[in-house]
Motif scaffolding. Structure first.
Motif, PDB file in Angstrom:
ATOM      1  N   THR A 195      -7.547   7.141  -1.127  1.00  0.00           N
ATOM      2  CA  THR A 195      -7.168   5.725  -1.063  1.00  0.00           C
ATOM      3  C   THR A 195      -7.548   5.080   0.262  1.00  0.00           C
ATOM      4  O   THR A 195      -8.100   3.991   0.294  1.00  0.00           O
ATOM      5  CB  THR A 195      -5.652   5.562  -1.313  1.00  0.00           C
ATOM      6  N   ALA A 196      -7.284   5.777   1.380  1.00  0.00           N
ATOM      7  CA  ALA A 196      -7.558   5.194   2.700  1.00  0.00           C
ATOM      8  C   ALA A 196      -9.047   4.919   2.876  1.00  0.00           C
ATOM      9  O   ALA A 196      -9.441   3.860   3.371  1.00  0.00           O
ATOM     10  CB  ALA A 196      -7.061   6.123   3.798  1.00  0.00           C
ATOM     11  N   ARG A 197      -9.882   5.875   2.418  1.00  0.00           N
ATOM     12  CA  ARG A 197     -11.324   5.704   2.579  1.00  0.00           C
ATOM     13  C   ARG A 197     -11.847   4.573   1.701  1.00  0.00           C
ATOM     14  O   ARG A 197     -12.688   3.778   2.109  1.00  0.00           O
ATOM     15  CB  ARG A 197     -12.048   7.009   2.231  1.00  0.00           C
ATOM     16  N   VAL A 198     -11.313   4.518   0.480  1.00  0.00           N
ATOM     17  CA  VAL A 198     -11.738   3.455  -0.435  1.00  0.00           C
ATOM     18  C   VAL A 198     -11.303   2.105   0.119  1.00  0.00           C
ATOM     19  O   VAL A 198     -12.027   1.123   0.064  1.00  0.00           O
ATOM     20  CB  VAL A 198     -11.111   3.670  -1.829  1.00  0.00           C
ATOM     21  N   LEU A 199     -10.108   2.091   0.673  1.00  0.00           N
ATOM     22  CA  LEU A 199      -9.557   0.848   1.208  1.00  0.00           C
ATOM     23  C   LEU A 199     -10.439   0.275   2.317  1.00  0.00           C
ATOM     24  O   LEU A 199     -10.687  -0.925   2.367  1.00  0.00           O
ATOM     25  CB  LEU A 199      -8.149   1.102   1.751  1.00  0.00           C
ATOM     26  N   ALA A 217      -4.751  -3.868  -7.322  1.00  0.00           N
ATOM     27  CA  ALA A 217      -3.531  -4.509  -6.803  1.00  0.00           C
ATOM     28  C   ALA A 217      -2.925  -3.661  -5.685  1.00  0.00           C
ATOM     29  O   ALA A 217      -2.475  -4.178  -4.656  1.00  0.00           O
ATOM     30  CB  ALA A 217      -2.517  -4.696  -7.933  1.00  0.00           C
ATOM     31  N   ALA A 218      -2.940  -2.332  -5.886  1.00  0.00           N
ATOM     32  CA  ALA A 218      -2.393  -1.418  -4.868  1.00  0.00           C
ATOM     33  C   ALA A 218      -3.207  -1.514  -3.577  1.00  0.00           C
ATOM     34  O   ALA A 218      -2.645  -1.576  -2.471  1.00  0.00           O
ATOM     35  CB  ALA A 218      -2.398   0.008  -5.394  1.00  0.00           C
ATOM     36  N   LEU A 219      -4.532  -1.559  -3.714  1.00  0.00           N
ATOM     37  CA  LEU A 219      -5.385  -1.669  -2.535  1.00  0.00           C
ATOM     38  C   LEU A 219      -5.143  -3.007  -1.826  1.00  0.00           C
ATOM     39  O   LEU A 219      -5.124  -3.072  -0.603  1.00  0.00           O
ATOM     40  CB  LEU A 219      -6.859  -1.542  -2.935  1.00  0.00           C
ATOM     41  N   TYR A 220      -4.937  -4.039  -2.616  1.00  0.00           N
ATOM     42  CA  TYR A 220      -4.642  -5.365  -2.041  1.00  0.00           C
ATOM     43  C   TYR A 220      -3.349  -5.299  -1.223  1.00  0.00           C
ATOM     44  O   TYR A 220      -3.272  -5.791  -0.099  1.00  0.00           O
ATOM     45  CB  TYR A 220      -4.503  -6.396  -3.168  1.00  0.00           C
ATOM     46  N   ALA A 221      -2.322  -4.644  -1.797  1.00  0.00           N
ATOM     47  CA  ALA A 221      -1.020  -4.539  -1.123  1.00  0.00           C
ATOM     48  C   ALA A 221      -1.138  -3.789   0.203  1.00  0.00           C
ATOM     49  O   ALA A 221      -0.509  -4.154   1.199  1.00  0.00           O
ATOM     50  CB  ALA A 221      -0.013  -3.837  -2.036  1.00  0.00           C
ATOM     51  N   ILE A 222      -1.977  -2.746   0.199  1.00  0.00           N
ATOM     52  CA  ILE A 222      -2.160  -1.958   1.430  1.00  0.00           C
ATOM     53  C   ILE A 222      -2.949  -2.796   2.447  1.00  0.00           C
ATOM     54  O   ILE A 222      -2.614  -2.838   3.631  1.00  0.00           O
ATOM     55  CB  ILE A 222      -2.885  -0.625   1.126  1.00  0.00           C
TER      56      ILE A 222
END
Length: 219
Positions: free
Chosen positions: A134-138, A207-212
């Motif tokens: 997730t962090a890398r994709v973000l 949506a989760a990536l947006y929130a982060i």
């Protein structure tokens, strides 16, 4: 209420892997393998002709790879859940897949139980992206997303919608969110529809990536 069968298509260019997946999935009574194809083009054609709920999609396939097939299927059948199968953490693929609305991402050495749980979860409308990725994709997501597209969008979200979004970012299912916030699952779904529309995303993962990205939650 009768149990609805999940119609699943396996797309992989290795006959041995298709056979192995079919055997693993035959253990779960809720999953029905409706077909097996060896390339992305055939996966797209199959989804046009038969009722498919979920596609287990290999990334590297001849004629049309999994990313192109994911894009083509999602354009015509947005309701079909797609789970990518890959040999190793191919980050550059993962970002492309998220962009095209993928619901899950699993490595081929995944434990059979985990694969089944991922399929059942995606059928319920959840997303499964390994937290390690997730962090890398973000980082990639932030780099490629124009700031104007997101600018001030979250100001339009209500406090309750922000709460729901925080739970989504933590990977919670609708059922778990409903329980935490003492509301019905239907209300959670309604909130999610509004949230997606307001922030301009198409699924839970985005949506989760947006929130982060907006620092509603910390990784």
């Amino acid at each position: 209420m009768g149990m609805k069968l999940i119609n699943l298509l396996i797309a992989d260019d290795h006959a041995l892997i298709r056979e192995g997946l079919r055997k693993i999935l035959s253990i779960e009574p809720q999953i029905q393998v409706v077909g097996e194809v060896e390339n992305g083009q055939k996966a797209v054609e199959f989804c046009k002709q038969k009722e498919v709920d979920i596609v287990l999609m290999d990334i590297n396939m001849p004629l049309m790879n999994g990313i192109e097939a994911c894009r083509a299927i999602k354009e015509e059948h947005s309701q079909i859940g797609i789970i990518a199968l890959t040999i190793h953490d191919q980050d550059e693929y993962l970002f492309e897949l998220i962009k095209h609305g993928i619901s899950g991402y699993v490595l081929k050495d995944v434990h059979p139980d985990q694969l089944i749980q991922t399929i059942l979860g995606v059928a319920r409308g959840e997303s499964f992206i390994p937290p390690a990725l997730t962090a890398r994709v973000l980082a990639e997501f932030s780099r490629l997303t124009s700031s104007e597209q997101y600018d001030k969008k979250h100001q339009a979200l209500t406090e309750r919608e922000i709460e729901v979004l925080k739970h989504v970012a933590k990977g919670q299912s609708n059922k778990a969110i409903a329980k935490s916030l003492f509301i019905s699952e239907k209300t959670v779904k309604n909130h999610l529809t509004n949230i997606f529309q307001k922030i301009g995303v198409v699924d839970r993962t985005q949506a989760a990536l947006y929130a982060i990205k907006e620092k509603f939650v910390d990784l």
